[in-house]
Motif scaffolding. Sequence first.
Motif, PDB file in Angstrom:
ATOM      1  N   ALA A   1      50.577  -1.296 -24.064  1.00  0.00           N
ATOM      2  CA  ALA A   1      51.180  -0.490 -25.118  1.00  0.00           C
ATOM      3  C   ALA A   1      50.251   0.615 -25.598  1.00  0.00           C
ATOM      4  O   ALA A   1      50.701   1.609 -26.182  1.00  0.00           O
ATOM      5  CB  ALA A   1      51.565  -1.382 -26.301  1.00  0.00           C
ATOM      6  N   ARG A   2      48.955   0.465 -25.328  1.00  0.00           N
ATOM      7  CA  ARG A   2      47.970   1.421 -25.854  1.00  0.00           C
ATOM      8  C   ARG A   2      47.370   2.320 -24.786  1.00  0.00           C
ATOM      9  O   ARG A   2      46.978   3.449 -25.077  1.00  0.00           O
ATOM     10  CB  ARG A   2      46.836   0.666 -26.550  1.00  0.00           C
ATOM     11  CG  ARG A   2      47.244  -0.165 -27.741  1.00  0.00           C
ATOM     12  CD  ARG A   2      46.032  -0.806 -28.397  1.00  0.00           C
ATOM     13  NE  ARG A   2      45.093   0.188 -28.908  1.00  0.00           N
ATOM     14  CZ  ARG A   2      43.892  -0.111 -29.408  1.00  0.00           C
ATOM     15  NH1 ARG A   2      43.476  -1.370 -29.434  1.00  0.00           N
ATOM     16  NH2 ARG A   2      43.105   0.848 -29.865  1.00  0.00           N
ATOM     17  N   TYR A   3      47.282   1.809 -23.535  1.00  0.00           N
ATOM     18  CA  TYR A   3      46.494   2.502 -22.534  1.00  0.00           C
ATOM     19  C   TYR A   3      47.271   2.736 -21.248  1.00  0.00           C
ATOM     20  O   TYR A   3      48.327   2.134 -21.015  1.00  0.00           O
ATOM     21  CB  TYR A   3      45.226   1.693 -22.224  1.00  0.00           C
ATOM     22  CG  TYR A   3      44.369   1.431 -23.433  1.00  0.00           C
ATOM     23  CD1 TYR A   3      43.804   2.476 -24.161  1.00  0.00           C
ATOM     24  CD2 TYR A   3      44.126   0.123 -23.872  1.00  0.00           C
ATOM     25  CE1 TYR A   3      43.021   2.233 -25.269  1.00  0.00           C
ATOM     26  CE2 TYR A   3      43.342  -0.128 -24.985  1.00  0.00           C
ATOM     27  CZ  TYR A   3      42.792   0.937 -25.683  1.00  0.00           C
ATOM     28  OH  TYR A   3      42.020   0.697 -26.791  1.00  0.00           O
ATOM     29  N   LEU A   4      46.704   3.594 -20.396  1.00  0.00           N
ATOM     30  CA  LEU A   4      47.229   3.830 -19.061  1.00  0.00           C
ATOM     31  C   LEU A   4      46.532   2.911 -18.070  1.00  0.00           C
ATOM     32  O   LEU A   4      45.337   2.636 -18.215  1.00  0.00           O
ATOM     33  CB  LEU A   4      46.985   5.288 -18.656  1.00  0.00           C
ATOM     34  CG  LEU A   4      47.568   6.369 -19.561  1.00  0.00           C
ATOM     35  CD1 LEU A   4      47.089   7.750 -19.101  1.00  0.00           C
ATOM     36  CD2 LEU A   4      49.088   6.297 -19.589  1.00  0.00           C
ATOM     37  N   PHE A   5      47.271   2.478 -17.053  1.00  0.00           N
ATOM     38  CA  PHE A   5      46.709   1.577 -16.043  1.00  0.00           C
ATOM     39  C   PHE A   5      46.894   2.156 -14.644  1.00  0.00           C
ATOM     40  O   PHE A   5      47.934   2.734 -14.327  1.00  0.00           O
ATOM     41  CB  PHE A   5      47.402   0.208 -16.095  1.00  0.00           C
ATOM     42  CG  PHE A   5      46.892  -0.689 -17.178  1.00  0.00           C
ATOM     43  CD1 PHE A   5      45.977  -1.687 -16.907  1.00  0.00           C
ATOM     44  CD2 PHE A   5      47.323  -0.520 -18.486  1.00  0.00           C
ATOM     45  CE1 PHE A   5      45.488  -2.508 -17.909  1.00  0.00           C
ATOM     46  CE2 PHE A   5      46.844  -1.339 -19.501  1.00  0.00           C
ATOM     47  CZ  PHE A   5      45.925  -2.331 -19.203  1.00  0.00           C
ATOM     48  N   SER A   6      45.887   1.960 -13.835  1.00  0.00           N
ATOM     49  CA  SER A   6      46.014   2.281 -12.416  1.00  0.00           C
ATOM     50  C   SER A   6      46.811   1.193 -11.713  1.00  0.00           C
ATOM     51  O   SER A   6      47.146   0.154 -12.298  1.00  0.00           O
ATOM     52  CB  SER A   6      44.627   2.368 -11.778  1.00  0.00           C
ATOM     53  OG  SER A   6      44.065   1.055 -11.636  1.00  0.00           O
ATOM     54  N   GLU A   7      47.083   1.442 -10.447  1.00  0.00           N
ATOM     55  CA  GLU A   7      47.582   0.372  -9.578  1.00  0.00           C
ATOM     56  C   GLU A   7      46.561  -0.771  -9.549  1.00  0.00           C
ATOM     57  O   GLU A   7      45.365  -0.566  -9.795  1.00  0.00           O
ATOM     58  CB  GLU A   7      47.777   0.903  -8.161  1.00  0.00           C
ATOM     59  CG  GLU A   7      48.890   1.897  -7.997  1.00  0.00           C
ATOM     60  CD  GLU A   7      50.246   1.233  -7.870  1.00  0.00           C
ATOM     61  OE1 GLU A   7      50.297   0.061  -7.434  1.00  0.00           O
ATOM     62  OE2 GLU A   7      51.242   1.891  -8.191  1.00  0.00           O
TER      63      GLU A   7
END
Length: 245
Positions: A95-101
């Motif tokens: 909900a707060r951050y971006l994630f890579s694969e």
Amino acid sequence: MRWNLCPTVLCLLLGLGAARAAEPLPIAFDAGNPPAMWGQGKAVRGVQPALIAAAAQEAGLTLRMSGMPWPRAMEGLARGEHCVGGAYRNAERAARYLFSESIREETVVAVALARNPLPALQQASDLRGLRVGLHRGWSYGEELDAALEDPALRVTRLTFGNRLFLALESGKVDVVLTDGDSVRHESRALREPVKQLAELSRNGTHLMCPRGEPFAKALAALNPVIRARRDSAAWAQLTQRELAR
């Protein structure tokens, strides 16, 4: 109105734009979780830095990688200063951050001293009544995180993996929860053998970044490479090299 920029000024402006575009992507790693990632400052190494660096090279990105205590890495992430490598995904973080694969999968295991007459664990609820050592600032995966909030657990959180294993050897905790790859490495420094009681969760590792266009662009460049390479023989060899250190 027309603007007539002299060649010198125009080149300067273009150069500034190119410099900004070429700024390295800053990534912080846990300084105390070998062999996944360890080492202070620019000396950081391990499986996660090696795989992310390989993906970045293929994607044409430059990185600024550094090792630091995990709580400090997470604080810098919250301030938008850098990404963190080797993170597990859960709903709160998503909900707060971006994630890579997902870069690779890790197994969370429960470890005790071999002489401790604890039975094999079937699930997290079997930890009730035990003194449990955890990594400060870690997520252990969505379901296991929820189970570890049980007030019946007596939890001690420490920053570095070696301190958790020393706490286990000294009798300050009964069980340590950590990633399975670290057990062999950390137990080498102990005078007593350890035993694995259970595998409690499996989690993908990710690059976790602040929200914002520069980080989103970097992940967009990295993700196709990660998808294409994570099951390759080259990445397997790189992983095994780092695990064997």
